[in-house]
Design a protein around this motif. Sequence first.
Motif, mmCIF file in Angstrom:
data_model
loop_
_atom_site.group_PDB
_atom_site.id
_atom_site.type_symbol
_atom_site.label_atom_id
_atom_site.label_comp_id
_atom_site.label_asym_id
_atom_site.label_seq_id
_atom_site.Cartn_x
_atom_site.Cartn_y
_atom_site.Cartn_z
ATOM 1 N N PHE A 182 0.830 -1.488 -0.239
ATOM 2 C CA PHE A 182 -0.190 0.099 -0.337
ATOM 3 C C PHE A 182 1.119 1.305 0.289
ATOM 4 O O PHE A 182 0.759 2.037 -0.458
ATOM 5 N N VAL A 183 2.268 1.760 0.835
ATOM 6 C CA VAL A 183 2.521 2.376 0.639
ATOM 7 C C VAL A 183 3.939 2.815 -0.294
ATOM 8 O O VAL A 183 3.906 4.113 -0.609
ATOM 9 N N CYS A 184 3.366 1.459 -1.199
ATOM 10 C CA CYS A 184 4.374 1.964 -2.772
ATOM 11 C C CYS A 184 3.307 3.423 -3.378
ATOM 12 O O CYS A 184 4.741 3.907 -4.407
ATOM 13 N N GLU A 198 10.583 2.880 0.227
ATOM 14 C CA GLU A 198 9.619 3.715 1.569
ATOM 15 C C GLU A 198 9.850 5.061 1.775
ATOM 16 O O GLU A 198 10.877 5.570 0.495
ATOM 17 N N PRO A 199 8.932 5.497 2.383
ATOM 18 C CA PRO A 199 8.990 7.221 1.875
ATOM 19 C C PRO A 199 10.284 8.369 2.312
ATOM 20 O O PRO A 199 10.866 7.391 3.078
ATOM 21 N N ARG A 200 10.606 9.112 1.819
ATOM 22 C CA ARG A 200 11.463 10.301 2.053
ATOM 23 C C ARG A 200 10.692 11.282 2.330
ATOM 24 O O ARG A 200 9.301 11.331 1.840
ATOM 25 N N CYS A 231 5.290 1.500 5.987
ATOM 26 C CA CYS A 231 6.302 0.705 6.329
ATOM 27 C C CYS A 231 7.734 0.439 7.880
ATOM 28 O O CYS A 231 8.045 0.136 7.345
ATOM 29 N N GLY A 232 6.558 1.431 8.823
ATOM 30 C CA GLY A 232 7.858 1.158 9.578
ATOM 31 C C GLY A 232 8.727 2.057 10.092
ATOM 32 O O GLY A 232 9.193 1.755 10.869
ATOM 33 N N LYS A 233 9.478 3.255 9.450
ATOM 34 C CA LYS A 233 10.182 3.698 9.148
ATOM 35 C C LYS A 233 10.142 4.684 10.279
ATOM 36 O O LYS A 233 11.204 5.457 11.278
ATOM 37 N N CYS A 234 8.670 5.257 10.173
ATOM 38 C CA CYS A 234 8.476 6.357 11.915
ATOM 39 C C CYS A 234 8.476 6.265 13.125
ATOM 40 O O CYS A 234 6.835 5.329 12.938
ATOM 41 N N VAL A 235 8.672 6.969 13.317
ATOM 42 C CA VAL A 235 8.454 6.501 14.892
ATOM 43 C C VAL A 235 6.508 6.690 15.291
ATOM 44 O O VAL A 235 5.919 5.709 15.882
ATOM 45 N N PRO A 236 6.309 8.037 15.206
ATOM 46 C CA PRO A 236 4.762 8.071 15.013
ATOM 47 C C PRO A 236 3.821 6.722 14.714
ATOM 48 O O PRO A 236 3.033 6.427 15.500
ATOM 49 N N CYS A 237 4.130 7.076 13.120
ATOM 50 C CA CYS A 237 3.487 5.959 12.531
ATOM 51 C C CYS A 237 3.620 4.576 12.716
ATOM 52 O O CYS A 237 2.616 3.612 13.427
ATOM 53 N N ARG A 238 4.824 3.844 13.158
ATOM 54 C CA ARG A 238 5.150 2.768 13.834
ATOM 55 C C ARG A 238 4.915 2.801 15.345
ATOM 56 O O ARG A 238 3.718 1.401 15.077
ATOM 57 N N GLU A 239 5.046 3.487 15.884
ATOM 58 C CA GLU A 239 4.702 2.907 17.432
ATOM 59 C C GLU A 239 2.955 3.617 17.963
ATOM 60 O O GLU A 239 2.963 2.796 18.787
ATOM 61 N N THR A 267 3.324 14.830 12.974
ATOM 62 C CA THR A 267 4.585 14.155 13.142
ATOM 63 C C THR A 267 5.588 13.385 12.058
ATOM 64 O O THR A 267 6.862 12.982 12.074
ATOM 65 N N ALA A 268 3.828 12.274 11.583
ATOM 66 C CA ALA A 268 4.402 11.048 10.874
ATOM 67 C C ALA A 268 5.166 11.469 10.134
ATOM 68 O O ALA A 268 4.630 12.245 9.104
ATOM 69 N N LEU A 269 5.946 11.168 9.334
ATOM 70 C CA LEU A 269 5.959 11.672 7.858
ATOM 71 C C LEU A 269 6.086 11.203 6.759
ATOM 72 O O LEU A 269 6.532 12.429 5.712
ATOM 73 N N CYS A 270 5.414 10.791 6.435
ATOM 74 C CA CYS A 270 4.507 10.732 5.131
ATOM 75 C C CYS A 270 2.887 10.293 5.373
ATOM 76 O O CYS A 270 2.459 10.626 6.571
ATOM 77 N N LEU A 327 0.666 8.511 4.539
ATOM 78 C CA LEU A 327 0.195 7.246 5.627
ATOM 79 C C LEU A 327 0.140 7.297 6.955
ATOM 80 O O LEU A 327 -1.111 7.454 6.717
ATOM 81 N N GLY A 328 1.123 7.680 7.335
ATOM 82 C CA GLY A 328 1.030 8.441 9.169
ATOM 83 C C GLY A 328 0.448 9.477 9.248
ATOM 84 O O GLY A 328 -0.499 9.696 9.705
ATOM 85 N N LYS A 329 0.349 10.259 8.418
ATOM 86 C CA LYS A 329 -1.008 11.604 8.754
ATOM 87 C C LYS A 329 -2.141 11.228 7.998
ATOM 88 O O LYS A 329 -2.767 11.817 9.230
HETATM 89 S S1 SF4 Z 1 4.319 7.840 7.877
HETATM 90 FE FE1 SF4 Z 1 5.442 7.229 5.998
HETATM 91 S S2 SF4 Z 1 7.531 7.231 6.556
HETATM 92 FE FE2 SF4 Z 1 6.201 7.091 8.486
HETATM 93 S S3 SF4 Z 1 5.884 4.522 9.062
HETATM 94 FE FE3 SF4 Z 1 4.144 5.960 8.130
HETATM 95 S S4 SF4 Z 1 4.470 4.585 6.088
HETATM 96 FE FE4 SF4 Z 1 6.734 4.997 6.859
#
Ligand code: SF4
Lengths: 246, 608
Positions: free
Chosen positions: B287-289, B305-307, B460-468, B503-506, B508-510
Amino acid sequence: MQIIIDKVKCEAKLGETLLTIARRNNIHIPTLCHSDALAGQGNCRMCMVEVSEGKTKKMVASCIYPVTKSIEVITNSETLTKMRKTLVMLLSARVPHNNTILKLRQEYNLPPVTRFKSDDEEECILCGLCTRACDEMGISAISTVNRGINKKVSTPFEEPSTVCIGCGACAHVCPTGAIKIEDIGEERIIWEKSFELLRCSNCGKPFITRVGFEYIKNKINTEIETVCENCRKDAITKKLRDIYGF
Amino acid sequence: MKNQSMRINKILVCCGPGCLSNDSLDIYEALKNKIESDKPYISIETTVKATGCHGFCEIGPLIKFLPLDFFYCNVKVSDVEEIYQKTIKNGEIIERLLYHDQNSNQKIKSPEEAGFYKGQKKIALRNVGEIDPLSIDDYMKRGGYKALKKALLKSTTEQIISEVEESGLRGRGGAGFPTGFKWRQCAQMQNFPKYIICNGDEGDPGAFMDRSILEGDPHSIIEGMVIGAYAVDSHSGFMYIRDEYFLAIKNMTKALEQARNYGYLGQDILGSGYDFDIQIVRGGGAFVCGESTALMASIEGRVGEPRAKYIRSVEKGLWDKPTVLNNVETWANIPVIINEGASRFKSIGTAQSPGTKVFSLVGKVKNTGLIEVPMGMTLRQIIYDIGGGIALNKKFKAVQTGGPSGGCIPEQLLDLKVDFDSLDKAGSMMGSGGMIVMDETTCMVDVAKYYLAFLSEESCGKCVPCREGIRRILVILEDICNGRAQDEDLDLLIEICETVQATALCGLGKTAPNPVITTIKYFKDEYIAHIRDKRCPAGVCKELTIYSIDKDKCKSCGLCAKNCPSSAIKQEQSKIFTIDQTKCTKCGACVDICNFHAVKIGGALACR
Ligand code: SF4
Ligand SMILES: Cc1cc2nc3c(=O)[nH]c(=O)nc-3n(C[C@H](O)[C@H](O)[C@H](O)COP(=O)(O)O)c2cc1C
C-alpha cells in the motif's frame, strides 16, 4: 541568508538543515536518529520544529529540512513539547528498560508507561542508523526486515551473517546501545557470530577483528600496520614532539 | 417482446474484474463461437467485444447490445444459446435477463433508465466498457489520439500547460494537487533528463477504479502521458502497475506496442521530431508503495519507503531528476481537456474541484459498482440515487471515503458535497475514490479497528509516530472492543492520534488516525457504550454481546435450536427456548433464522 530560531538571528547557507544551523548557534533540539556522519534520516521525529513563512506555519523535521529562504523557526512551543512527550511515551512503551529512553522520559517528566504490554528485552528503537552505517561500510550485513509494527533489524533470515566483518560500526552509532558487542580476550561476538580479534602490535590490546582488518586492507589496497587507534595517535604525538621538541 | 426493426451490430460483454470472476470470458467465447459458426444464418453483422468494466458489478456479468442500447444482467453461460436464438437472431428481448430495479420495481432495458447509470457522467471512464481495450482502432474511432495530434502538432508546450492549469484539474490519486501547476513547475526545471510516471499502484483494499481504466482503456492513459511528457520536455516514462493486475499489465503492454506501431509513442512521434517512450514497472503491491516518494524508490530498485518531501519531486524525483507523477485517472482526463478545452471541463463539477471523480461504491448499498460522477454531487445522491439506497432496506449508518485512512461520515452529513475540500473538512478525504457504505449493523469502533489493523501492517515502519503510534492505537481499540478499556483510554487515544497526524513522515501516517478521529467525533456514544457499559450497540463485538430469547416473542418453533452450530439453544421444561451463554459463540445464526424477531442482542459485562 538569515533565519530566526527561537528569536535568535542565525546565519544560514542555502540548503543547510535547520538542525545544523541550530546546533551551531547552541540552540538545543532533541534528536535520536541523527548522527553527523550519517545525517538525513528523519525517522524519530523528535527534532520536529515549527516553521513560519509569512502566514503559513508548518511542522517539519529539522534534521532534514533544508533552508531555502528567510524563515522563522520555533523549537520549543507547547504543541511541540506535547508531541515530543507522546513520542517519548511511545518509545518508552517499546523499550521500557532502555537507559537512553529512560533519561529522556525523566527529562520530560513522564511516569513509567504501564498502559501497554512491553517486551522487557527490547532495546532497539529502529532509528535506522546501524543499517545505514553497515551500508556505508559497504557490507550490508544487516537490514530492516518486515513492514509496519513488525519491523526489526536483522541479519538475513536471522542467521549469523556470512558477510559481517565484525567491525562494530553498527553498535558504535546505536543511540540506545541496543546492539550487543562482546569482546572477551581475543574473541568478539556480535550478531551471534564470533570473530578473532587481532592485538595491537604496540600495546598488545585486541582492537580489530581479523576479517575486518583484511577487509580494510583490501579496500584501500595497501599494507597497514596492526596498530590500534590510541597507539597510532600516540605515535603521531611523539613524532611531533621529536620534531618540534615540545 | 419482439422488436422487428432491431439490428444489433455490436455486443459488448463486460470483462471487468467483477464480471470475469463470474465467467464472463466464457460467455464471451461462447457467444463469439455461436455467431461465427452460424454466420450464414445471421443477417446482421455482430461483433462481440470483450470490454473493460461496465461498472455495475452487482449484477454482472453484463452484456450490452448496440446500437439499441439495452443490456442483460446476471448472464450465465447457459443463457448463451437462448440469447443467440431469441435476441440475436430474432430480435426478441428476454425479460428474465433484464435488470430489475428494486426501487421502482420495474424491468429496465436501457442503461440510461437504470438509476445506477442516471446521474453519472463519464470522462475518465468514457471508453471503459464501450471499446475493446486491445484495439487501438476502437479507441481512435471514439476520438482517441486526436488530442495528441492537437498537442504535438498545433500547440506550444505553454498552451498545453495553460490549458491544463485553466481546467482546474486536480490530482485524482488522493491529494488533489493542481495538475497544471505541477507540470509548470517541472517544465521550468532546467535539469535533464526528466521523467513522467503513472501511479497505478492502487493499494487500497477493494479498490478497482484505476484497474478498470488500465484494463479497459489503456490508450487514454498513454495519450495523456505523452501529452504531459511533451509539455514538460521528458523523453522517458514509467507505468507503475501493481503485480496482481495481470490483465492490466497484459492490456497495457499490448496498447504500448500498438501506440508505437501507429507512431503515437517512441521515436519521432507523429513526425514531430519528439521522442518519448514508456516502460511498465511492476509494483510489489505494498500500500505504501503508492506514496509518491516510496513509488520512486521502488522504481529505482530500492526499498519502497517514503522520504520527506521538503524538496518536491518536480525538482528532485526519480533518480533525483525532475519528475511528474500523476495518477491513472488524472492521466485519463488529459486528452478530454485538450480536445474539448478547459472551459468545457470546468463547466462540470464545482469551482474548486472541476470535473468528475470515479468511485468504487461498495458495502451495504443495493447497487455496488464502479461509478463516475460530477464533483459536488452529494453523498445522499450517490448512495440513494445511484446506489439505490441501503441493501435489505436497513438503516444507513456511515460512509467511509478515501481508502483505509479515510474517515467515516455520519448520516447528518449525507448532504455533504463530494469534492476534495468538503471531504477534508469533514475529517475524511477523497483518497483515490473508495466509498464504503455501512448500515446499522456496523460497529464503528470495530470499523476503526479494522482499518488500523490494516495500516499497522502496511505502514513502512520507518518513523516512530506511525509505527509505534498505530501499534498502540490498535491495542486501545482492541481493548475497547473486548471490554477491557477504561475511561482514560479515550483521551490517550486522541493524544496519540493527534501526534501521529502531526509528526508522521508521509501521508500514510499523517492520515492513518482519520478512521479513529472521525468515529470518535461522530459516534462517540458507541465508544462510551463499549467502554462504560461494556456493550456493543451494533452487536458486533463478540465479547460485549449477549444473545437471548425474548419470552414474549418466542413461538417455541425450535428453528433456532436446530440451526445453532454450537448446540447452545435448549428447550426448558416450560417449553421456552434459552441460550446457554457458556456455549454460545455469538455467530448470529439464530438472529437471522428466527421468523419472529425473538432473539435479542444485548450488552454484557465482560469478564476481566
Ligand atoms: S508515516 Fe510513512 S514513513 Fe512513517 S512509518 Fe508510516 S508509512 Fe513509513
Ligand atoms: C500511503 C499512500 C498511498 C498512496 N497510494 C496511491 C495510489 O495507489 N495511487 C495513486 O495514484 N496515488 C496514491 N497516493 C498518492 C500519491 O502519493 C500521489 O500524490 C499521486 O500519485 C499524485 O498523482 P495525482 O496528483 O495525479 O493525484 C498515495 C499516497 C499515500 C500517502
